[in-house]
Design an enzyme around this catalytic site. Structure first.
Site, PDB file in Angstrom:
ATOM      1  N   ASP A  10       0.877  -1.163   0.000  1.00  0.00           N
ATOM      2  CA  ASP A  10       0.000   0.000   0.000  1.00  0.00           C
ATOM      3  C   ASP A  10       0.918   1.219   0.000  1.00  0.00           C
ATOM      4  O   ASP A  10       2.102   1.112   0.320  1.00  0.00           O
ATOM      5  CB  ASP A  10      -0.883  -0.031   1.248  1.00  0.00           C
ATOM      6  CG  ASP A  10      -1.817   1.160   1.342  1.00  0.00           C
ATOM      7  OD1 ASP A  10      -2.393   1.552   0.311  1.00  0.00           O
ATOM      8  OD2 ASP A  10      -1.962   1.701   2.449  1.00  0.00           O
ATOM      9  N   ASP A  12       0.064   5.083   1.088  1.00  0.00           N
ATOM     10  CA  ASP A  12      -0.093   5.985   2.232  1.00  0.00           C
ATOM     11  C   ASP A  12      -0.182   5.198   3.537  1.00  0.00           C
ATOM     12  O   ASP A  12      -1.071   4.377   3.718  1.00  0.00           O
ATOM     13  CB  ASP A  12      -1.332   6.867   2.046  1.00  0.00           C
ATOM     14  CG  ASP A  12      -1.245   7.697   0.781  1.00  0.00           C
ATOM     15  OD1 ASP A  12      -0.189   8.298   0.530  1.00  0.00           O
ATOM     16  OD2 ASP A  12      -2.228   7.718   0.006  1.00  0.00           O
TER      17      ASP A  12
END
Length: 187
Positions: A10, A12
């Protein structure tokens, strides 16, 4: 037949500090340990792939062009650190988006596995040998739906009670992933 294993990251909260809708390089602060994590998995034979929901595009906070420019800068940082080119898959959609062209439910937005499945098809990834690192339970749900070998949930809270035994490991920090992956025989 897909034979490459992947480390799905991922963005952020895993690669960079999640300041909320990060759309420019000036607000992009790397998470401690992310370069070492990527390097360790690359040396263990993993193709690193970024899979990220970017609802800031649908909400009108930044454009796809802004996102691409930011990720080009990030790739330059990775390259300067001796890391390989890292493919980026992103979802610009959100059901409550402000911009009509992005306002929709889709198969690419996590917790749906669309980005993982697309990477599988385009990059020849063996999902059953692949790993995901995420900081949101929707990241983990996408990994489970795509039947990845394992996921690391980077969160200081407990996992949901319905978390499948042996498929998800909770860690407090990105820097903790490598030690846990080694214990599990993933690297």
């Amino acid at each position: 037949m897909a034979t490459r294993k992947a480390l799905f990251l991922d963005r952020d909260g895993i690669i960079n500090v999640n300041h909320g809708y990060v759309g420019d390089y000036e607000n992009f602060d790397y998470i401690d340990g992310i370069f070492a994590l990527i390097d360790t998995f690359v040396k263990a034979g993993y193709q690193v792939v970024i899979v990220t929901n970017q609802s800031g595009i649908a909400r009108g906070y930044y454009t796809q062009e802004n996102f691409h420019a930011l990720m080009e800068r990030v790739q330059r940082d990775f390259s300067a650190a001796g890391l390989p080119t890292i493919p980026v898959y992103y979802c610009p959609h959100h059901p409550q988006g402000k911009l009509v062209e992005y306002k929709k439910a889709c198969r690419c937005r996590k917790p749906q596995p669309g980005m993982l499945l697309r990477a599988q098809h385009e990059l020849g990834i063996d999902l059953s040998r692949s790993v995901l690192v995420g900081d949101s339970w929707s990241d983990i749900e996408a990994a489970l739906a795509a039947e990845l070998a394992h996921s690391f949930y980077v969160c200081e809270k407990y996992m949901p009670e319905n978390a499948p035994e042996g498929k998800v490991t909770r860690v407090n920090h990105v820097a903790d992933v490598c030690a846990q992956a080694q214990q599990l025989g993933l690297i």
